[in-house]
Design an enzyme around this catalytic site. Structure first.
Site, mmCIF file in Angstrom:
data_model
loop_
_atom_site.group_PDB
_atom_site.id
_atom_site.type_symbol
_atom_site.label_atom_id
_atom_site.label_comp_id
_atom_site.label_asym_id
_atom_site.label_seq_id
_atom_site.Cartn_x
_atom_site.Cartn_y
_atom_site.Cartn_z
ATOM 1 N N ARG A 1 0.820 -1.215 0.000
ATOM 2 C CA ARG A 1 0.000 0.000 0.000
ATOM 3 C C ARG A 1 0.855 1.266 0.000
ATOM 4 O O ARG A 1 0.464 2.286 -0.562
ATOM 5 C CB ARG A 1 -0.978 -0.014 1.174
ATOM 6 N N HIS B 1 3.497 5.213 6.349
ATOM 7 C CA HIS B 1 2.324 4.788 7.109
ATOM 8 C C HIS B 1 2.044 5.773 8.236
ATOM 9 O O HIS B 1 2.902 6.581 8.593
ATOM 10 C CB HIS B 1 2.571 3.387 7.675
#
Length: 258
Positions: free
Chosen positions: A62, A188
């Site tokens: 991601r 993140h």
């Protein structure tokens, strides 16, 4: 006076972000909304005239996918992308895969907030009985790390995230910034929060209230010592950003349970 620009970006929404589950080191692709967030972020940066010289990501899909989509939307696909596990999301141990709102019902919102946001509380470690243990530790990507698989974390506090991130920051990212290159770190929520704590000197208590929404670029303007010369800027529509921050903060509340 501002000498360097550094951009931090929490990846676009992932499938488990949508389901309000602790994703951590389980590899997830972006959701449809997450793809759009990354593309919108790239378009915004292009419109504002920014150009990157190098991008750093974690080794989770991601984070990498977000970087690719941002660079594509900017017309800068050729820019080098460098990956390291040291930018991975915080390892949530045995909490991985659990729904935050259900946990708030079970353990109370304050306990879940401490697990999610406190600086030095480490959740219970993952062990071999956990449904995602083998999926993580048998993944070939972790054979590329600069430590043996058996020495990789089994759970981390935010402090421990910063401890494993700082050597990489100092040895690999800082030299690029000091060459005058414009750096994007596509990572993140917690790896970006840990780095913000370090750069901005945020206290152990105050870091709990720092929230980064998905897909929103954060601009830091730094002096020659890499100290911020002005407050961080979350770029984009400020009303949408505040709504996105509230959405993240509400993830650990009981009322979020569907």
């Amino acid at each position: 006076m501002s000498k360097y620009k550094l951009f931090l970006l929490r990846h676009g929404e992932g499938a488990w972000n949508k389901e309000n589950r602790f994703c951590s080191w389980v590899d997830q692709k972006l959701s449809e909304d997450g793809v759009k967030e990354a593309q919108d972020c790239g378009r915004l940066l292009r419109e504002q005239g920014y150009k990157f010289d190098i991008v750093f990501t974690s080794i989770l899909s991601r984070s990498i996918q977000t970087a690719w989509l941002v660079l594509e939307a900017m017309g800068q696909e050729w820019v080098p992308v460098v990956k390291s596990w040291r930018l991975n999301e915080r390892h949530y141990g045995s909490l991985i895969g659990l729904n935050r709102a259900e946990m708030a019902l079970q353990h109370g919102e304050e306990k879940v907030k401490l697990w999610r946001r406190s600086y030095d509380m480490t959740p219970p470690p993952i062990d071999e009985s956990h449904p995602y243990f083998l999926e993580i530790y048998n993944d070939r990507r972790y054979t590329t790390c600069d430590v043996p698989i058996e020495n990789l974390p089994r759970a981390e506090s935010l402090k421990e995230v910063l401890d494993r991130l700082l050597p990489y920051w100092d040895s690999t990212v800082v030299p690029e910034i000091k060459k005058g290159r414009t750096v994007l770190i596509s990572a993140h929520g917690n790896s970006c929060r840990a780095l913000l704590k370090h750069l901005e000197g945020i206290s152990d208590e105050d870091i709990a209230s720092v929230t980064l929404p998905t897909g929103i670029p954060v601009l830091l303007e730094l002096d020659e010592n890499l100290s911020p010369v002005k407050p961080r800027q979350l770029l984009g529509d400020q009303a949408k950003i505040q709504a996105a921050i509230k959405k993240v903060e509400d993830q650990g509340k009981k009322s979020n349970k569907k």
